[in-house]
Design a protein around this motif. Structure first.
Motif, PDB file in Angstrom:
ATOM      1  N   THR A  55       0.822  -1.266   0.052  1.00 55.77           N
ATOM      2  CA  THR A  55      -0.054   0.093   0.209  1.00 55.77           C
ATOM      3  C   THR A  55       0.734   1.468  -0.013  1.00 55.77           C
ATOM      4  N   ARG A  56       2.066   1.017   0.574  1.00 55.90           N
ATOM      5  CA  ARG A  56       3.193   2.296   0.625  1.00 55.90           C
ATOM      6  C   ARG A  56       4.410   1.875   0.976  1.00 55.90           C
ATOM      7  N   ALA A  57       5.474   2.685   0.250  1.00 54.25           N
ATOM      8  CA  ALA A  57       6.879   2.307   0.814  1.00 54.25           C
ATOM      9  C   ALA A  57       7.328   3.553   1.186  1.00 54.25           C
ATOM     10  N   SER A  58       8.248   3.858   2.050  1.00 49.69           N
ATOM     11  CA  SER A  58       8.743   5.028   2.384  1.00 49.69           C
ATOM     12  C   SER A  58      10.240   4.918   3.140  1.00 49.69           C
ATOM     13  N   PRO A  85      20.441   2.678   8.039  1.00 51.51           N
ATOM     14  CA  PRO A  85      19.116   3.251   7.275  1.00 51.51           C
ATOM     15  C   PRO A  85      18.231   2.131   6.852  1.00 51.51           C
ATOM     16  N   SER A  86      17.064   2.500   6.702  1.00 54.48           N
ATOM     17  CA  SER A  86      16.029   1.323   6.419  1.00 54.48           C
ATOM     18  C   SER A  86      14.876   2.010   5.604  1.00 54.48           C
ATOM     19  N   ALA A  87      14.162   0.938   4.853  1.00 52.38           N
ATOM     20  CA  ALA A  87      13.053   1.141   4.161  1.00 52.38           C
ATOM     21  C   ALA A  87      11.908   0.633   4.883  1.00 52.38           C
ATOM     22  N   ARG A  88      10.778   1.252   4.701  1.00 53.62           N
ATOM     23  CA  ARG A  88       9.416   0.741   5.578  1.00 53.62           C
ATOM     24  C   ARG A  88       8.094   0.162   4.178  1.00 53.62           C
ATOM     25  N   ILE A  89       7.694  -0.724   4.288  1.00 55.07           N
ATOM     26  CA  ILE A  89       6.810  -1.451   3.217  1.00 55.07           C
ATOM     27  C   ILE A  89       5.949  -1.782   3.855  1.00 55.07           C
ATOM     28  N   GLU A  90       4.586  -0.731   3.517  1.00 54.04           N
ATOM     29  CA  GLU A  90       3.271  -1.112   4.228  1.00 54.04           C
ATOM     30  C   GLU A  90       2.646  -1.958   3.353  1.00 54.04           C
ATOM     31  N   CYS A  91       2.021  -3.187   3.978  1.00 52.05           N
ATOM     32  CA  CYS A  91       1.180  -4.051   3.279  1.00 52.05           C
ATOM     33  C   CYS A  91      -0.113  -4.349   4.129  1.00 52.05           C
ATOM     34  N   GLY A  92      -1.265  -4.208   3.787  1.00 51.68           N
ATOM     35  CA  GLY A  92      -2.465  -4.553   4.553  1.00 51.68           C
ATOM     36  C   GLY A  92      -2.442  -4.077   5.887  1.00 51.68           C
ATOM     37  N   GLN A  93      -2.654  -4.907   7.020  1.00 48.97           N
ATOM     38  CA  GLN A  93      -2.573  -4.569   8.306  1.00 48.97           C
ATOM     39  C   GLN A  93      -1.091  -4.539   8.854  1.00 48.97           C
ATOM     40  N   GLN A 113       7.761   0.117 -10.312  1.00 46.96           N
ATOM     41  CA  GLN A 113       6.912  -1.024 -10.383  1.00 46.96           C
ATOM     42  C   GLN A 113       5.544  -0.385 -10.022  1.00 46.96           C
ATOM     43  N   ASN A 114       5.083   0.676 -10.123  1.00 50.79           N
ATOM     44  CA  ASN A 114       3.981   1.359  -9.733  1.00 50.79           C
ATOM     45  C   ASN A 114       3.496   1.324  -8.095  1.00 50.79           C
ATOM     46  N   VAL A 115       4.731   1.214  -7.477  1.00 53.28           N
ATOM     47  CA  VAL A 115       4.120   0.838  -6.001  1.00 53.28           C
ATOM     48  C   VAL A 115       4.182   2.691  -5.383  1.00 53.28           C
ATOM     49  N   PRO A 116       3.156   2.726  -4.644  1.00 52.02           N
ATOM     50  CA  PRO A 116       2.915   4.106  -3.804  1.00 52.02           C
ATOM     51  C   PRO A 116       4.077   4.445  -3.292  1.00 52.02           C
ATOM     52  N   THR A 117       4.790   5.614  -3.239  1.00 50.60           N
ATOM     53  CA  THR A 117       6.085   6.003  -2.310  1.00 50.60           C
ATOM     54  C   THR A 117       5.756   7.121  -1.735  1.00 50.60           C
TER      55      THR A 117
END
Length: 118
Positions: A55-58, A85-93, A113-117
């Motif tokens: 649902t979102r990556a940041s 450093p890190s990246a956060r990938i949100e998916c569902g709950q 890849q059309n992932v919302p960021t």
């Protein structure tokens, strides 16, 4: 510096391999494929997240001793961590936090890849 490489596997495929390395710590290989992102830490812990589930990556927080190293169950995410450093990938709950030396570069690959960021 982490290794970023792209290789073609057929006319429509593009794969970028990202590796998060901090100092002498173990890398967290991150593979941005055609339909999913694959993450592995400490050889035995791995996950694959289909883009349709993201649902979102940041950009995530800088992690260290408090969060631990390896596969970690954190209060608000599952972590694949080596520190830094890190990246956060949100998916569902839920969410996945992954160590990545250049999170902005990972976000750029995910955005392609059309992932919302964010």
């Amino acid at each position: 510096m982490p290794a970023y490489s792209g290789r073609l596997r057929g006319p429509l495929s593009r794969v970028a391999a990202l590796s998060g390395v901090t100092g002498a710590r173990l890398p967290v290989p991150i593979r941005v494929g055609l339909e999913s992102v694959q993450i592995r830490v400490a050889v035995v812990f791995a996950t694959e997240i289909p883009y349709r589930d993201i649902t979102r990556a940041s950009v995530g927080p800088v992690t260290g001793l408090a969060e631990g190293m390896g596969l970690r169950i954190l209060p608000d995410a599952t972590g694949y961590l080596v520190g830094g450093p890190s990246a956060r990938i949100e998916c569902g709950q839920g969410a996945v936090l992954v160590s990545c030396r250049e999170p902005e570069r990972l976000l750029s690959c995910l955005a392609s890849q059309n992932v919302p960021t964010a």
